[in-house]
Design a protein around this motif. Structure first.
Motif, mmCIF file in Angstrom:
data_model
loop_
_atom_site.group_PDB
_atom_site.id
_atom_site.type_symbol
_atom_site.label_atom_id
_atom_site.label_comp_id
_atom_site.label_asym_id
_atom_site.label_seq_id
_atom_site.Cartn_x
_atom_site.Cartn_y
_atom_site.Cartn_z
ATOM 1 N N VAL B 12 -43.936 16.782 -30.399
ATOM 2 C CA VAL B 12 -42.809 16.880 -29.471
ATOM 3 C C VAL B 12 -42.842 15.657 -28.574
ATOM 4 O O VAL B 12 -43.901 15.291 -28.054
ATOM 5 N N THR B 13 -41.700 15.013 -28.410
ATOM 6 C CA THR B 13 -41.619 13.872 -27.509
ATOM 7 C C THR B 13 -40.344 13.995 -26.676
ATOM 8 O O THR B 13 -39.470 14.812 -26.967
ATOM 9 N N GLN B 37 -36.623 13.144 -43.226
ATOM 10 C CA GLN B 37 -35.860 14.258 -43.776
ATOM 11 C C GLN B 37 -35.289 15.085 -42.635
ATOM 12 O O GLN B 37 -36.029 15.806 -41.950
ATOM 13 N N LYS B 38 -34.002 14.990 -42.431
ATOM 14 C CA LYS B 38 -33.336 15.797 -41.410
ATOM 15 C C LYS B 38 -33.048 17.187 -41.969
ATOM 16 O O LYS B 38 -33.064 17.395 -43.184
ATOM 17 N N ALA B 86 -34.796 13.537 -34.443
ATOM 18 C CA ALA B 86 -35.517 14.768 -34.732
ATOM 19 C C ALA B 86 -35.434 15.055 -36.224
ATOM 20 O O ALA B 86 -34.334 15.105 -36.800
ATOM 21 N N ALA B 87 -36.575 15.188 -36.860
ATOM 22 C CA ALA B 87 -36.610 15.320 -38.315
ATOM 23 C C ALA B 87 -38.037 15.602 -38.749
ATOM 24 O O ALA B 87 -38.982 15.567 -37.963
ATOM 25 N N MET B 88 -38.183 15.848 -40.054
ATOM 26 C CA MET B 88 -39.495 15.861 -40.691
ATOM 27 C C MET B 88 -39.741 14.445 -41.193
ATOM 28 O O MET B 88 -38.863 13.842 -41.839
ATOM 29 N N TYR B 89 -40.925 13.916 -40.899
ATOM 30 C CA TYR B 89 -41.289 12.587 -41.387
ATOM 31 C C TYR B 89 -42.390 12.748 -42.427
ATOM 32 O O TYR B 89 -43.446 13.334 -42.162
ATOM 33 N N ARG B 109 -43.294 17.268 -38.299
ATOM 34 C CA ARG B 109 -41.980 17.640 -37.762
ATOM 35 C C ARG B 109 -41.878 17.160 -36.333
ATOM 36 O O ARG B 109 -42.669 17.574 -35.483
ATOM 37 N N LEU B 110 -40.928 16.275 -36.077
ATOM 38 C CA LEU B 110 -40.733 15.686 -34.757
ATOM 39 C C LEU B 110 -39.582 16.369 -34.044
ATOM 40 O O LEU B 110 -38.479 16.472 -34.588
#
Lengths: 108, 113
Positions: B12-13, B37-38, B86-89, B109-110
């Motif tokens: 989380v940022t 990957q959104k 915001a997505a999976m990296y 997951r960000l």
């Protein structure tokens, strides 16, 4: 853009074979077909790949038509844990360009 | 077991606060990839390293950078995260960039607040 088209979703009964189709009519002669799957919130998992001949491994079989314009991934005895999004990908110049995939639901 | 590891699994940022995601591998592969990957979308390649050579995709925003200090590690830096980041990296590796299978890590997951 992805060079493949797949049905957005499919259902399969547990214990039965799951046959997932893929069209790749613009595939070039030296481009491989790859299949990956992605279980919810996990990274894609490699399943199988092929060029011209049919392929089989411990997870699945890949049937490629003679003209190479389509292929089918076969999971011989689907289980509930096979529920996932399945991506058919034509590797272009080493790159995997993902399409939208097929969401397979295996039902009891 | 040889594998691709991503830490943390969830990050989380805050909007505009730089964040770094990490990937390590025990496969000794020459190539390391980063995908975004959104939600409800397919993975999209951002860039890759072939050994020390960096290869950026044409449509990857400048906000995304990468570092590869050695064979085993690769980092994704997002300089000023926006809500749209915001997505999976996903990190992946392969032996060579042309003809080898890519193996993926579990993803990070960000969330951007």
């Amino acid at each position: 853009d992805a060079k493949t088209t797949q049905p957005p979703s499919m259902d399969c009964a547990e214990g039965r074979a799951a046959n997932l189709p893929c069209n790749h009519s613009t595939i070039s002669g030296n481009e491989y077909v790859y299949w990956y799957r992605q279980i919810h919130s996990q990274g894609p998992q490699y399943i199988i790949h092929g060029l011209k001949n049919n392929e089989t491994n411990e997870m699945a079989s890949l049937i490629i038509t003679e003209d190479r314009k389509s292929s089918t991934l076969i999971l011989p005895h689907a289980t509930l844990r096979d529920t996932a999004v399945y991506y058919c990908i034509v590797r272009v110049g080493g790159k995997l360009i993902f399409g939208q995939g097929t969401e397979l639901s295996v039902k009891p | 077991d040889a594998m691709v590891i991503q830490n943390p699994r969830y990050q989380v940022t805050q909007f505009g606060k730089p964040v770094t995601l990490s990937c390590s591998q025990t496969l000794n592969h020459n190539v390391m990839y980063w995908y975004q990957q959104k939600s409800s979308q397919a993975p999209k390649l951002l860039f890759h390293y072939y050994d020390k050579d960096f290869n950026n995709e044409a449509d990857t925003p400048d906000n995304f950078q990468s570092r590869r200090p050695n064979t085993s590690f690769c980092f994704l830096d997002i300089r000023s995260p926006g809500l749209g980041d915001a997505a999976m990296y996903l990190c992946a590796t392969s032996r060579d960039p042309k003809g080898d299978t890519q193996y993926f890590g579990p993803g990070t997951r960000l969330t951007v607040l």
